[in-house]
Design an enzyme around this catalytic site. Structure first.
Site, short mmCIF file in Angstrom:
data_model
loop_
_atom_site.label_atom_id
_atom_site.label_comp_id
_atom_site.label_asym_id
_atom_site.label_seq_id
_atom_site.Cartn_x
_atom_site.Cartn_y
_atom_site.Cartn_z
CB THR A 219 -2.30 6.45 -3.47
OG1 THR A 219 -2.56 5.43 -4.28
CG2 THR A 219 -2.92 6.78 -2.61
CB SER A 290 -5.84 -0.06 1.77
OG SER A 290 -5.37 1.21 1.58
CB SER A 291 -0.43 -0.64 1.99
OG SER A 291 -1.04 -2.08 2.12
N GLY A 311 2.31 4.77 -2.92
CA GLY A 311 3.02 3.79 -2.91
C GLY A 311 2.49 2.29 -2.71
O1 DON Z 1 -5.19 1.14 -1.50
C1 DON Z 1 -3.81 0.80 -1.20
O2 DON Z 1 -2.87 0.04 -0.55
C2 DON Z 1 -3.36 0.89 -2.82
N1 DON Z 1 -4.85 0.95 -2.93
C3 DON Z 1 -2.25 2.20 -3.25
C4 DON Z 1 -1.82 2.32 -4.28
C5 DON Z 1 -0.76 3.26 -4.49
O3 DON Z 1 -0.39 3.48 -3.57
C6 DON Z 1 -0.32 2.98 -5.70
N2 DON Z 1 0.57 4.47 -5.80
N3 DON Z 1 1.75 4.77 -6.12
#
Ligand code: DON
Length: 412
Positions: A219, A290-291, A311
């Site tokens: 992300t 999502s986070s 993350g």
């Molecule tokens: O929206 C979310 O919480 C996840 N799709 C985020 C994924 C993420 O941060 C991966 N990267 N390190």
């Protein structure tokens, strides 16, 4: 042509220099996919330190610049995407794309100390969870009195807050278009008072006893502040590095693997180890939980902090720790961003996750083990925080030393 897309078209057309870690992520995924998708056809030639072009993506961006969203949802790009779906036995149809609408959401705004926290509303769990963590810590501030930053007692106290917040996340949070997210109740002052009372400052609370409190990989984040004081905190995601590793043939962009952010079955952890129940179950047209926690702290209408990170499920606790490092430990911004982080999310039971970048000290680890925690160092670091802090006299920007982000303050 829409000029805002021009820089992206430029890089897709003429290329960009591939960073070492981006090359590494690509190598890892190539190995994992074992040729099951067309990823190698598109990314196989990528080399660290060399120029990499994406001509099909450049054409896609040109179409979008010229025709706007219509191209993506109904035009040639939509047709290419649906053709890719059919080749890969995917489910998305032209009708699905035509029916899709981007949602405009009101930001989550809550008071914290003498500031306003502005963060991501559902379907991200980030804003609610961060506000709960900050609220709970404030309510237990006497426990933190004289507790050294990242000492075993500090880690324990934070883990006690975090396990309760992730219990609520698992039970209540999901797409508000489908489930009634009890946002007000979760942030209600009396609720947080009650929840804070459950925290055991001395010993690990039994995981099984932590119930939801109400009744019943890459992300990207950027933080921006302009000379007028306007701020943008933006986190966006394909979920894991390179998403599903499927490129829409002829259009040059990757498909995400966001379905993993749904809870596939009640209680079954996703790739980030978080669990969920019906609130985040898969349903047609529903958005996954999502986070992401793109956040601002605002006081008297002036932005004091712009912050966010990738993350997965650790996004929330990374942002929480950076804010507490800054405002409770008075660390300078760069130090607050760089300080060792740790993570606890209810499950696995009593597990404290550390990071390769900066594990907790051997002494703290020893003390935590004695208390009953299991220490786990995961293969990747906890977040990649990008932050801007505004004080009465200065503006400071900090990029996380864990990765290759760049922070710049430009003088006018
Ligand atoms: O929206 C979310 O919480 C996840 N799709 C985020 C994924 C993420 O941060 C991966 N990267 N390190």
């Amino acid at each position: 042509m829409n000029g805002y897309v021009a820089p992206a078209i430029h890089y897709a057309e003429t290329g960009f220099i591939v960073a070492e870690n981006q090359y590494q992520y690509r190598a890892d995924l190539l190995q994992q996919l074992e040729g099951k998708t067309n990823f190698a056809q598109y990314f196989g030639a990528m080399k660290a330190g060399e120029n990499f072009k994406q001509p099909e993506l450049a054409d896609t961006l040109k179409r979008i610049a010229a025709q706007g969203p219509n191209d993506f949802y109904q035009g040639k790009t939509a047709q290419l995407l649906v053709a890719e779906m059919q080749r890969g036995k995917g489910l998305i149809t032209m009708e699905d794309l035509a029916a899709y609408r981007a949602g405009w959401r009101e930001a989550l705004v809550t008071p914290w100390q003498d500031k306003q926290l502005i963060s991501a509303p559902p379907p991200s769990s980030g804003g609610i969870a961060l506000a709960q963590l900050l609220g709970l810590k404030q309510r237990r501030s006497s426990d933190f009195h004289g507790v050294t930053h990242n000492s075993s007692q500090y880690v324990h106290l934070i883990a006690e807050l975090e396990k309760r917040v992730y219990a609520d996340r698992a039970e209540y949070l999901g797409d508000p278009g489908f489930v009634k997210v009890p946002q007000q109740q979760l942030l209600d002052s009396n609720y947080l008072d009650q929840r804070a009372k459950e925290i055991n400052p001395l010993n690990i609370s039994a995981t099984k006893a932590i119930k939801p409190g109400l009744e019943g990989y890459h992300t990207t984040h950027f933080s921006i502040l302009d000379k007028h004081g306007n701020a943008v905190s933006n986190t966006y995601t394909l979920n894991l590095d390179f998403g599903s590793g499927v490129v829409v043939q002829g259009a040059g962009f990757l498909l995400n693997n966001e379905m993993d952010d749904f809870s596939a079955k009640p209680g079954v952890p996703n790739v980030f180890g978080v669990v969920g129940n019906d609130a985040n179950a898969i349903a047609p047209g529903k958005r996954m939980l999502s986070s992401m926690t793109p956040s601002l702290l605002v006081k008297d209408n002036q932005v004091e902090l712009v912050v966010g990170t990738p993350g997965g499920s650790t996004i929330i606790t990374s942002i929480f720790q950076v804010i507490t490092n800054l405002f409770d430990f008075d660390m300078p911004l760069q130090q607050a961003v760089a300080a060792a982080r740790f993570h606890h999310q209810l499950l696995p039971k009593d597990q404290i996750t550390m990071e390769p970048y900066s594990p907790l000290s051997a002494e703290v680890q020893q003390q935590l083990k004695k208390k009953g925690y299991k220490l786990h160092t995961q293969g990747w670091n906890l977040g990649d925080v990008q932050a801007i802090q505004v004080t009465a006299t200065t503006v400071k920007a900090a990029a996380d030393p864990r990765s290759r982000g760049v922070a710049k303050v430009i003088q006018y």
